[in-house]
Design an enzyme around this catalytic site. Structure first.
Site, PDB file in Angstrom:
ATOM      1  N   VAL A  99       0.842  -1.222   0.136  1.00 44.48           N
ATOM      2  CA  VAL A  99      -0.112   0.126  -0.320  1.00 44.48           C
ATOM      3  C   VAL A  99       0.706   1.302   0.031  1.00 44.48           C
ATOM      4  O   VAL A  99       0.631   2.240  -0.830  1.00 44.48           O
ATOM      5  CB  VAL A  99      -1.071   0.083   1.226  1.00 44.48           C
ATOM      6  CG1 VAL A  99      -1.745   1.325   1.431  1.00 44.48           C
ATOM      7  CG2 VAL A  99      -1.801  -1.155   1.221  1.00 44.48           C
ATOM      8  N   TYR A 196      -4.199  -3.770  -8.495  1.00 39.07           N
ATOM      9  CA  TYR A 196      -4.268  -4.992  -8.128  1.00 39.07           C
ATOM     10  C   TYR A 196      -6.134  -5.488  -8.437  1.00 39.07           C
ATOM     11  O   TYR A 196      -6.026  -6.328  -8.897  1.00 39.07           O
ATOM     12  CB  TYR A 196      -4.035  -5.433  -6.807  1.00 39.07           C
ATOM     13  CG  TYR A 196      -4.132  -6.766  -6.122  1.00 39.07           C
ATOM     14  CD1 TYR A 196      -3.208  -7.518  -6.616  1.00 39.07           C
ATOM     15  CD2 TYR A 196      -5.242  -7.215  -5.514  1.00 39.07           C
ATOM     16  CE1 TYR A 196      -3.452  -9.063  -5.988  1.00 39.07           C
ATOM     17  CE2 TYR A 196      -5.534  -8.524  -5.301  1.00 39.07           C
ATOM     18  CZ  TYR A 196      -4.462  -9.343  -5.415  1.00 39.07           C
ATOM     19  OH  TYR A 196      -4.722 -10.440  -5.011  1.00 39.07           O
TER      20      TYR A 196
END
Length: 279
Positions: A99, A196
């Protein structure tokens, strides 16, 4: 062709750690045949196979980089020569940026798409023709694909939910996302802000397309192909705070890989917790 062509064989991509390794372990205990663990790095893959052998299992190792077409073709030739085909294929190999990774979003999109979508697509293109009657194909996707779909524009949602979308059209959309991400306009063009997630939309929709094609072209072979979410699993990718162990994450992929020979469903579905989920 060797005398072992009658042996049943299952293959797991990205099988040297995390969920993939847990799937290899589960199949090693429950699948009536040979289990092949594949990994990009031969040293890592062979080391893990040795550990599994010490546990009393007997997997084989074969090198596979799903982003390298020659590597995929070499694996295909090995499977044909040694086993005459393939009974179970679990497409588990995939990547995700952390992240807080500082890599520009456009590069993250390009790199993640190359492996998660195009790598998986190439493996399917080369290995699906090898799947024997009553074979099982499991594409490891993610519930992130469902959440990402919900954040797409209505136009993109209609395209990704279409029962008639083609592989070529899907590939075009995946390339468009990468292009828009690299140009910094993906959100304006209706894409969610997760590379993703979009790659896993691609995997889920690709599964629907391939299942539809199998139903049309190989109806009598009773092959079942599905996408699934293993859940939020404690791996290098998801981190230590995830709620599931790798063994728990392997449960749904293994369930789909071992659907009974007389099963007719699920097929072309997105499955989580062993249950078909709406797409």
């Amino acid at each position: 062709m060797s005398s072992s062509v009658s042996r049943r064989v299952a293959l797991v991509t990205g099988g040297n750690r995390g969920i993939g390794l847990a799937i290899v372990r589960a199949l090693g205990r429950r699948f009536s045949g040979t289990v092949i663990l594949t990994a990009r790095d031969p040293g890592q893959g062979q080391a893990v196979v040795q550990v599994l052998k010490e546990e009393g299992l007997s997997p084989l190792f074969h090198q596979l980089d799903i982003t390298d077409p020659q590597s995929v073709r070499t694996l295909r030739d090995y499977l044909l020569d040694t086993f005459g085909g393939l009974d179970v294929l679990v497409n588990n190999a995939g990547i995700a940026f952390k992240v807080n990774d500082q890599t520009p979003f456009g590069i993250q999109a390009e790199v993640t798409m190359k492996t998660n979508f195009f790598g998986t697509k190439d493996v399917c293109s080369v290995l699906l023709p090898l799947i024997k009657p009553q074979g099982r194909v499991v594409n490891v996707s993610s519930s992130v694909s469902v959440r990402a779909l919900g954040k797409c524009s209505p136009e993109l949602q209609r395209a990704f939910r279409s029962d008639t979308i083609t592989e070529e059209e899907l590939e075009g959309l995946m390339r468009k996302f990468v292009e828009d991400a690299k140009n910094g306009v993906h959100e304006q063009r209706g894409w969610p802000n997760t590379a993703y997630g979009v790659t896993k939309i691609g995997v889920t929709v690709l599964s629907r397309i391939h299942a539809r094609r199998l139903a049309e072209e190989r109806r009598g072979d009773k092959i079942l192909l599905n996408a699934c979410c293993p859940g939020w699993v404690r791996t290098d990718m998801a981190g230590p705070k995830a709620t599931k162990s790798p063994e728990e994450g392997a449960e749904t992929p293994t369930y789909l890989a071992l659907l009974p020979a007389d099963a007719t469903e699920p097929h072309g579905q997105f499955v989580s917790e062993k249950t078909v989920q709406p797409w």
